[in-house]
Design a protein around this motif. Sequence first.
Motif, PDB file in Angstrom:
ATOM      1  N   PRO A 273      11.157  -4.496  14.343  1.00 38.22           N
ATOM      2  CA  PRO A 273      12.247  -5.247  13.710  1.00 38.22           C
ATOM      3  C   PRO A 273      12.970  -4.414  12.657  1.00 38.22           C
ATOM      4  N   THR A 274      14.215  -4.743  12.425  1.00 37.63           N
ATOM      5  CA  THR A 274      15.023  -4.018  11.441  1.00 37.63           C
ATOM      6  C   THR A 274      14.407  -4.086  10.050  1.00 37.63           C
ATOM      7  N   THR A 275      13.830  -5.236   9.693  1.00 39.21           N
ATOM      8  CA  THR A 275      13.203  -5.376   8.376  1.00 39.21           C
ATOM      9  C   THR A 275      12.004  -4.452   8.235  1.00 39.21           C
ATOM     10  N   THR A 276      11.244  -4.278   9.317  1.00 41.84           N
ATOM     11  CA  THR A 276      10.097  -3.371   9.282  1.00 41.84           C
ATOM     12  C   THR A 276      10.556  -1.924   9.144  1.00 41.84           C
ATOM     13  N   LEU A 277      11.621  -1.562   9.845  1.00 42.55           N
ATOM     14  CA  LEU A 277      12.166  -0.204   9.736  1.00 42.55           C
ATOM     15  C   LEU A 277      12.606   0.091   8.310  1.00 42.55           C
TER      16      LEU A 277
ATOM     17  N   PRO B  78       0.822  -1.219   0.000  1.00 39.40           N
ATOM     18  CA  PRO B  78       0.000   0.000   0.000  1.00 39.40           C
ATOM     19  C   PRO B  78       0.854   1.267   0.000  1.00 39.40           C
ATOM     20  N   PRO B  79       0.460   2.280  -0.787  1.00 44.37           N
ATOM     21  CA  PRO B  79       1.180   3.561  -0.808  1.00 44.37           C
ATOM     22  C   PRO B  79       0.783   4.433   0.386  1.00 44.37           C
ATOM     23  N   LEU B  80       1.029   3.938   1.582  1.00 38.44           N
ATOM     24  CA  LEU B  80       0.545   4.594   2.793  1.00 38.44           C
ATOM     25  C   LEU B  80       1.123   5.991   2.974  1.00 38.44           C
ATOM     26  N   ARG B  81       0.259   6.886   3.477  1.00 39.79           N
ATOM     27  CA  ARG B  81       0.675   8.229   3.858  1.00 39.79           C
ATOM     28  C   ARG B  81       0.430   8.490   5.336  1.00 39.79           C
ATOM     29  N   ASP B  82      -0.466   7.711   5.923  1.00 39.33           N
ATOM     30  CA  ASP B  82      -0.812   7.903   7.333  1.00 39.33           C
ATOM     31  C   ASP B  82      -1.007   6.532   7.975  1.00 39.33           C
ATOM     32  N   LEU B  83      -0.146   6.202   8.948  1.00 40.58           N
ATOM     33  CA  LEU B  83      -0.211   4.912   9.643  1.00 40.58           C
ATOM     34  C   LEU B  83      -0.285   5.166  11.146  1.00 40.58           C
TER      35      LEU B  83
ATOM     36  N   SER C  10      15.064   9.914  11.269  1.00 41.98           N
ATOM     37  CA  SER C  10      13.884   9.951  10.409  1.00 41.98           C
ATOM     38  C   SER C  10      12.924  11.050  10.865  1.00 41.98           C
ATOM     39  N   THR C  11      12.153  11.553   9.914  1.00 38.76           N
ATOM     40  CA  THR C  11      11.116  12.556  10.219  1.00 38.76           C
ATOM     41  C   THR C  11       9.719  11.969  10.026  1.00 38.76           C
ATOM     42  N   GLN C  12       9.617  10.653   9.915  1.00 41.80           N
ATOM     43  CA  GLN C  12       8.333  10.021   9.633  1.00 41.80           C
ATOM     44  C   GLN C  12       7.427   9.940  10.860  1.00 41.80           C
TER      45      GLN C  12
ATOM     46  N   PRO D 193       8.961   7.574   2.066  1.00 38.83           N
ATOM     47  CA  PRO D 193       9.398   8.836   2.688  1.00 38.83           C
ATOM     48  C   PRO D 193       8.267   9.783   3.034  1.00 38.83           C
ATOM     49  N   GLY D 194       7.138   9.688   2.353  1.00 37.97           N
ATOM     50  CA  GLY D 194       6.014  10.566   2.640  1.00 37.97           C
ATOM     51  C   GLY D 194       5.074  10.044   3.710  1.00 37.97           C
ATOM     52  N   LEU D 195       5.439   8.936   4.335  1.00 37.29           N
ATOM     53  CA  LEU D 195       4.582   8.311   5.340  1.00 37.29           C
ATOM     54  C   LEU D 195       4.681   9.011   6.685  1.00 37.29           C
ATOM     55  N   HIS D 196       3.524   9.261   7.311  1.00 38.49           N
ATOM     56  CA  HIS D 196       3.457   9.819   8.662  1.00 38.49           C
ATOM     57  C   HIS D 196       2.988   8.717   9.609  1.00 38.49           C
ATOM     58  N   ILE D 197       3.787   8.444  10.639  1.00 43.16           N
ATOM     59  CA  ILE D 197       3.521   7.333  11.555  1.00 43.16           C
ATOM     60  C   ILE D 197       3.282   7.865  12.962  1.00 43.16           C
TER      61      ILE D 197
END
Length: 375
Positions: free
Chosen positions: A229-233, A213-218, A267-269, A240-244
């Motif tokens: 996990p490192t793989t998730t990071l 998914p091209p997520l922007r807001d999680l 990171s700025t996410q 880069p445009g995702l806000h978490i």
Amino acid sequence: MRLLNTSCGEIRGRLHKSGVMHVLFLLLAIVLSCHGCPDRCVCSSQTVKCQNQDLDAIPHSIPANTKFLFVTGNNISNMSVASFPTRLDQLTDLYLGGNGMEYVEEMVFDNLPNLLRLDLSNNRIQSFSERAFPDDNKLQLLNLSRSFHNHSYIDVVLNFLCSGSLLQLTALDLSSNDLVLLPDVFGSLSSLVSLSLQNSSIITIHNGTLKVPPLRDLDLRDNSLRDLPTTTLAELSLKPGLHIRLAGNPWRCDCFIDDMLMWLKNSTQVVDVQNLTCADPEALRQHQLLQVEQSQLKCSSEMEGVLETSYVFLGLVLALIGVIFLLVLYLNRKGIKRWMYNIRDACRDHMEGYHYRYEINSDPRLANLSINSDV
């Protein structure tokens, strides 16, 4: 002067007539909007509300021009193709929350071709057909918050998200569900930009779950995440445009969170990074993650506890082996005793033979006698 008076009178007459016509049009609109309104429902303009009326099914006499339909707070446990027997081309918003709904059957929404927003929150869904939505549906927002109460079969229920028919879905709300493990059901949601997983008891995120998914807001607030996990990071860094949002999780500030801490600082996410605090160990509790230094991330105490547990386990295993060995010896005590006697007799005979040969070899007379006897 007379002409002026005549003109003013005509103007007043026309205004009076236009006012009357305007009132008549309003009355006609009200009559038309109320025409065909279902029993125990309230209709106004293009909105129909059937709320808290103890209904056990969707009312059938819904006006054809309805755009917003609220059927909430009732007792509708099952949704089938009979729920919407007539086509409602103008319906865009459907709210079915708080009905104790358990089953959503196939072809339920086939007569709602322009449905954009669907609210199924606060239900008890146990089965959701993969054919509930038509292939050409236009659904953009789906609210399933507080709708699942058993994580053991939730991945089966959410399989309808993999059907490939929700190609225009942009926002999905799965908050306040007992998910525990985030199911891998987002691969077909190619337009999903907003995903809410708040307060869903999630303990980890598997690799590849959020890749497509091209997520922007999680939203991952108020879960049970201890680290990422490192793989998730790495997966999140590719967006880069995702806000978490990650606040409200019990982060464990030890050596295992090293990579995540570095990611947070670079990171700025994460929009609420200032609200992330440590839950463990005791020395770092309530400390902001951004203020924790790498040198403070230790695992010694935890590893000591693991080693201590391992030693205890090893001791129990050895003790069990010893008990089994003693039990085997006890059960075979007669055979072992006989075996030991046989070994003793064999050793005695062997030693007596050596002793006899030694006496012969040490006395020349016996040696000659032995030789003559042999001849």
